[in-house]
Scaffold this active site. Sequence first.
Site, short mmCIF file in Angstrom:
data_model
loop_
_atom_site.label_atom_id
_atom_site.label_comp_id
_atom_site.label_asym_id
_atom_site.label_seq_id
_atom_site.Cartn_x
_atom_site.Cartn_y
_atom_site.Cartn_z
N LYS A 1 0.86 -1.18 0.00
CA LYS A 1 0.00 0.00 0.00
C LYS A 1 0.90 1.23 0.00
CE LYS A 1 -3.84 2.04 2.68
NZ LYS A 1 -4.73 1.87 3.86
N SER B 1 -9.72 1.95 2.96
CA SER B 1 -8.83 2.73 2.12
C SER B 1 -7.78 1.89 1.39
CB SER B 1 -8.11 3.78 2.96
OG SER B 1 -7.25 3.15 3.89
N SER C 1 -9.99 -0.42 7.16
CA SER C 1 -9.43 -0.30 5.81
C SER C 1 -8.74 -1.52 5.24
CB SER C 1 -8.46 0.87 5.76
OG SER C 1 -9.18 2.05 5.61
N1 GLN Z 1 -13.15 4.28 6.52
C1 GLN Z 1 -12.52 4.74 7.71
C2 GLN Z 1 -12.10 6.17 7.57
O1 GLN Z 1 -12.39 6.73 6.57
C3 GLN Z 1 -11.35 3.86 8.04
C4 GLN Z 1 -10.14 4.19 7.27
C5 GLN Z 1 -8.98 3.31 7.62
O2 GLN Z 1 -9.13 2.26 8.25
N2 GLN Z 1 -7.80 3.76 7.25
O3 GLN Z 1 -11.51 6.75 8.41
#
Ligand code: GLN
Length: 485
Positions: free
Chosen positions: A76, A151, A175
């Site tokens: 990532k 994400s 995410s």
């Molecule tokens: N969807 C969540 C957010 O927008 C989690 C994001 C993540 O786990 N990095 O913060």
Amino acid sequence: MHTRTLAELGDALAAGEMSSEELTRHFLTRIEALDPRLNAFITVTGEAALEAARAADRERAAGRAGPLTGLPIAHKDIFCTDGFRTSCGSRMLDNFISPYDATVVRRLKSAGMVMLGKTNMDEFAMGSSNETSFYGPVRNPWDLDKVPGGSSGGSAAAVAARLTPAATGTDTGGSIRQPAALTGTTGLKPTYGRVSRYGMIAFASSLDQAGTITASACDAALLLEAMAGHDPRDSTSVDAPVERYADGLDRSLEGFRVGVVEEFFDEGLYPASAAAIETALDVLRSLGASVKRVSLPNLALSVPAYYVVAPAECSSNLSRFDGIRFGYRAENPRDLADLYKRSRGEGFGAEVKRRIMTGTYVLSAGYYDAYYLKAQRVRQLIAEDFRAAFAEVDLIAGPTAPTPAFDIGAKTDDPVTMYLNDIYTIGVNLAGLPGVSVPCGFADDLPVGLQLIANHFEEGRLLNVAHMFQQETEWHLRMPGGEFA
Ligand code: GLN
């Protein structure tokens, strides 16, 4: 060869069926042919990958190969990689080349793995659909009009379409698990502190944790063993021995107590997803586990608590991007204040700005007690709910996401609806627990994920249950068809 799991590819390399160079070339060819459809990669490191593969082949020839030697992986784009751009999905870091490797990257590299490239992601890991990336949305290989989740959506889409056999991800509020669920892959978020955060660009430091997206729980076990462990460079990394996760995968589930969270089966859960989860629970029963209801009464508060704590931490973490030290710098500033303002104004996207503003607000004098402190108290309540549940059961099971993958653009105008995607995953981060999402069926021809949650540092048990489930089912082996077959 791309239909095989990481473990199977490792066996093939060991048996001399193919070289790492051939394997790496195969995946690079797939990326070149298919990634234009998905946009899963921000950077492809082809030449360096082939060089690393040849080095791995030489190590093997010299009798120095380990279980991961010569196997490809994608990272990532939140993990710093020495010599290659680390953008974090943002214009702010579009030109940033890190002078060092993140610990996760370094460990997998020293285990002999070959980096294929860096995967697309929501900007600074803020999002649930991979639509906030500066580099454009990632598409879901199961249906190109749908999101892959976020994400870590680039990692998930790339593994689902087998542009790489495995990828790293990060999970602050879901995410890893949510995109794994939406793409039919296996996503593991370890216990907070199990894997070093050093060199992983910080979003919300008390919640961020690195993990894996793979084709199977067995592959996740192999990778976790290499990634986990104490790192003096991360003060929150825990100095506890790393289990040999791969050795414990076949343990029997006889007498194992699984708790199903009542609150997970609310009106927000898509009926066809709920049906797939019920069937998955029957599989766990058939493996000898007993299933009973448990309650997490404060679960509904996890999303509001998270959307105070995470923005608060992000507003502090992202203050370092000021146009001076890292990344994007606005042109022709009038003065210093103008340089700061325009660099941040132009470098960050809308969702990141929304979080920074929310975070700054909840931390400001006069509001701190009402919002931030209150959210921290709620966080404690949620952690206690889990503690009470784990007094009764060994493992918690339920859905990973309320619905299967949704249309690109469907939720971008409504942040609150978007935030509700994380309702089943966020509590796990607030409590610092490990969780995994495994494919457990389909709803409207799109993958559904079963979430399993264990007590702190029980990744071994978690992977054991996930693996036994995958021995009984073949959902994790399904691949998107058509051009991706
Ligand atoms: N969807 C969540 C957010 O927008 C989690 C994001 C993540 O786990 N990095 O913060």
